[in-house]
Design a protein around this motif. Sequence first.
Motif, PDB file in Angstrom:
ATOM      1  N   ALA A   1     -50.935 -30.979  35.454  1.00  0.00           N
ATOM      2  CA  ALA A   1     -49.844 -30.628  34.544  1.00  0.00           C
ATOM      3  C   ALA A   1     -49.988 -31.449  33.262  1.00  0.00           C
ATOM      4  CB  ALA A   1     -48.503 -30.910  35.196  1.00  0.00           C
ATOM      5  N   PRO A   2     -49.880 -30.819  32.107  1.00  0.00           N
ATOM      6  CA  PRO A   2     -50.016 -31.581  30.866  1.00  0.00           C
ATOM      7  C   PRO A   2     -48.830 -32.519  30.665  1.00  0.00           C
ATOM      8  CG  PRO A   2     -49.375 -29.325  30.399  1.00  0.00           C
ATOM      9  CD  PRO A   2     -49.635 -29.405  31.875  1.00  0.00           C
ATOM     10  N   LEU A   3     -49.102 -33.628  30.051  1.00  0.00           N
ATOM     11  CA  LEU A   3     -48.069 -34.611  29.767  1.00  0.00           C
ATOM     12  C   LEU A   3     -47.480 -34.311  28.403  1.00  0.00           C
ATOM     13  CD1 LEU A   3     -46.580 -37.229  30.457  1.00  0.00           C
ATOM     14  CD2 LEU A   3     -48.473 -38.468  29.408  1.00  0.00           C
ATOM     15  N   GLN A   4     -46.202 -34.048  28.361  1.00  0.00           N
ATOM     16  CA  GLN A   4     -45.506 -33.773  27.108  1.00  0.00           C
ATOM     17  C   GLN A   4     -44.812 -35.047  26.630  1.00  0.00           C
ATOM     18  OE1 GLN A   4     -45.533 -30.837  25.441  1.00  0.00           O
ATOM     19  NE2 GLN A   4     -46.960 -30.106  26.993  1.00  0.00           N
ATOM     20  N   TRP A   5     -44.754 -35.223  25.302  1.00  0.00           N
ATOM     21  CA  TRP A   5     -44.060 -36.372  24.767  1.00  0.00           C
ATOM     22  C   TRP A   5     -42.572 -36.228  25.036  1.00  0.00           C
ATOM     23  CZ3 TRP A   5     -40.083 -37.719  21.624  1.00  0.00           C
ATOM     24  CH2 TRP A   5     -40.016 -39.063  21.271  1.00  0.00           C
ATOM     25  N   SER A   6     -41.925 -37.332  25.357  1.00  0.00           N
ATOM     26  CA  SER A   6     -40.483 -37.368  25.534  1.00  0.00           C
ATOM     27  C   SER A   6     -39.994 -38.740  25.074  1.00  0.00           C
ATOM     28  CB  SER A   6     -40.121 -37.125  26.998  1.00  0.00           C
ATOM     29  OG  SER A   6     -40.533 -38.217  27.797  1.00  0.00           O
ATOM     30  N   PRO A   7     -38.701 -38.912  24.923  1.00  0.00           N
ATOM     31  CA  PRO A   7     -38.197 -40.239  24.568  1.00  0.00           C
ATOM     32  C   PRO A   7     -38.557 -41.300  25.613  1.00  0.00           C
ATOM     33  CG  PRO A   7     -36.529 -38.610  24.092  1.00  0.00           C
ATOM     34  CD  PRO A   7     -37.638 -37.894  24.815  1.00  0.00           C
ATOM     35  N   THR A   8     -38.689 -40.911  26.869  1.00  0.00           N
ATOM     36  CA  THR A   8     -39.104 -41.850  27.912  1.00  0.00           C
ATOM     37  C   THR A   8     -40.512 -42.358  27.648  1.00  0.00           C
ATOM     38  OG1 THR A   8     -37.733 -40.664  29.510  1.00  0.00           O
ATOM     39  CG2 THR A   8     -39.415 -42.130  30.392  1.00  0.00           C
ATOM     40  N   VAL A   9     -41.412 -41.460  27.273  1.00  0.00           N
ATOM     41  CA  VAL A   9     -42.782 -41.844  26.957  1.00  0.00           C
ATOM     42  C   VAL A   9     -42.787 -42.788  25.751  1.00  0.00           C
ATOM     43  CG1 VAL A   9     -45.015 -40.983  26.160  1.00  0.00           C
ATOM     44  CG2 VAL A   9     -43.787 -39.771  27.964  1.00  0.00           C
ATOM     45  N   GLY A  10     -42.003 -42.481  24.750  1.00  0.00           N
ATOM     46  CA  GLY A  10     -41.908 -43.341  23.571  1.00  0.00           C
ATOM     47  C   GLY A  10     -41.351 -44.712  23.909  1.00  0.00           C
TER      48      GLY A  10
ATOM     49  N   VAL B   1     -50.022 -47.294  31.516  1.00  0.00           N
ATOM     50  CA  VAL B   1     -48.746 -47.192  32.226  1.00  0.00           C
ATOM     51  C   VAL B   1     -48.237 -45.752  32.220  1.00  0.00           C
ATOM     52  CG1 VAL B   1     -46.315 -47.888  32.150  1.00  0.00           C
ATOM     53  CG2 VAL B   1     -48.116 -49.589  31.839  1.00  0.00           C
ATOM     54  N   ILE B   2     -48.302 -45.101  31.078  1.00  0.00           N
ATOM     55  CA  ILE B   2     -47.804 -43.727  30.972  1.00  0.00           C
ATOM     56  C   ILE B   2     -48.613 -42.783  31.847  1.00  0.00           C
ATOM     57  CG2 ILE B   2     -47.595 -41.765  29.393  1.00  0.00           C
ATOM     58  CD1 ILE B   2     -46.848 -43.901  27.216  1.00  0.00           C
ATOM     59  N   LEU B   3     -49.933 -42.870  31.777  1.00  0.00           N
ATOM     60  CA  LEU B   3     -50.759 -41.987  32.614  1.00  0.00           C
ATOM     61  C   LEU B   3     -50.619 -42.310  34.088  1.00  0.00           C
ATOM     62  CD1 LEU B   3     -54.012 -41.677  30.490  1.00  0.00           C
ATOM     63  CD2 LEU B   3     -52.188 -39.989  30.799  1.00  0.00           C
ATOM     64  N   GLY B   4     -50.482 -43.589  34.414  1.00  0.00           N
ATOM     65  CA  GLY B   4     -50.272 -43.959  35.815  1.00  0.00           C
ATOM     66  C   GLY B   4     -48.960 -43.415  36.357  1.00  0.00           C
ATOM     67  N   LEU B   5     -47.883 -43.564  35.586  1.00  0.00           N
ATOM     68  CA  LEU B   5     -46.588 -43.027  36.023  1.00  0.00           C
ATOM     69  C   LEU B   5     -46.606 -41.505  36.088  1.00  0.00           C
ATOM     70  CD1 LEU B   5     -44.129 -45.362  34.081  1.00  0.00           C
ATOM     71  CD2 LEU B   5     -44.567 -45.318  36.547  1.00  0.00           C
ATOM     72  N   HIS B   6     -47.343 -40.877  35.164  1.00  0.00           N
ATOM     73  CA  HIS B   6     -47.448 -39.411  35.183  1.00  0.00           C
ATOM     74  C   HIS B   6     -48.192 -38.940  36.430  1.00  0.00           C
ATOM     75  CE1 HIS B   6     -47.717 -35.313  33.747  1.00  0.00           C
ATOM     76  NE2 HIS B   6     -49.033 -35.361  33.876  1.00  0.00           N
ATOM     77  N   ASN B   7     -49.272 -39.645  36.778  1.00  0.00           N
ATOM     78  CA  ASN B   7     -50.024 -39.267  37.966  1.00  0.00           C
ATOM     79  C   ASN B   7     -49.238 -39.501  39.249  1.00  0.00           C
ATOM     80  OD1 ASN B   7     -52.290 -38.319  36.661  1.00  0.00           O
ATOM     81  ND2 ASN B   7     -53.291 -40.315  36.656  1.00  0.00           N
ATOM     82  N   LEU B   8     -48.333 -40.477  39.230  1.00  0.00           N
ATOM     83  CA  LEU B   8     -47.471 -40.703  40.385  1.00  0.00           C
ATOM     84  C   LEU B   8     -46.292 -39.729  40.435  1.00  0.00           C
ATOM     85  CD1 LEU B   8     -47.282 -44.604  40.417  1.00  0.00           C
ATOM     86  CD2 LEU B   8     -48.504 -43.129  42.026  1.00  0.00           C
ATOM     87  N   GLY B   9     -46.095 -38.985  39.355  1.00  0.00           N
ATOM     88  CA  GLY B   9     -45.001 -38.034  39.307  1.00  0.00           C
ATOM     89  C   GLY B   9     -43.676 -38.635  38.907  1.00  0.00           C
ATOM     90  N   ARG B  10     -43.692 -39.823  38.315  1.00  0.00           N
ATOM     91  CA  ARG B  10     -42.444 -40.500  37.920  1.00  0.00           C
ATOM     92  C   ARG B  10     -41.955 -40.047  36.557  1.00  0.00           C
ATOM     93  NH1 ARG B  10     -40.788 -42.188  42.708  1.00  0.00           N
ATOM     94  NH2 ARG B  10     -42.256 -43.621  43.655  1.00  0.00           N
ATOM     95  N   ILE B  11     -42.873 -39.613  35.686  1.00  0.00           N
ATOM     96  CA  ILE B  11     -42.447 -39.087  34.377  1.00  0.00           C
ATOM     97  C   ILE B  11     -43.128 -37.761  34.133  1.00  0.00           C
ATOM     98  CG2 ILE B  11     -41.938 -41.288  33.325  1.00  0.00           C
ATOM     99  CD1 ILE B  11     -44.605 -41.117  31.850  1.00  0.00           C
TER     100      ILE B  11
END
Length: 88
Positions: free
Chosen positions: A14-23, A78-88
């Motif tokens: 799934a592609p990672l979209q920018w969000s305020p959480t990512v920022g 951190v962002i890619l790790g959390l994305h791969n874990l499904g947290r963001i």
Amino acid sequence: MLTSTLLAVTAAAAPLQWSPTVGAIMVVCNILAIAFGKSTIKYPNAEPAVPASNFFGGFGLPAILATTSFGHILGIGVILGLHNLGRI
């Protein structure tokens, strides 16, 4: 064969979209990197100086570039790790 497998793997992610959480994660990682740099860089005010260095914690240009580069590398991890874990 390898190309089709690679395409199948990248299409399934799934592609990672920018969000305020990512920022916010990126900002926090940069703040942590600057704090780490402030305590570990031997000559933080090396030349060339930046205008109004009091806004940058007394850092020179090399220290600013080093700490923010490290902060972005840390933030990407951190962002890619959390994305791969499904947290963001």
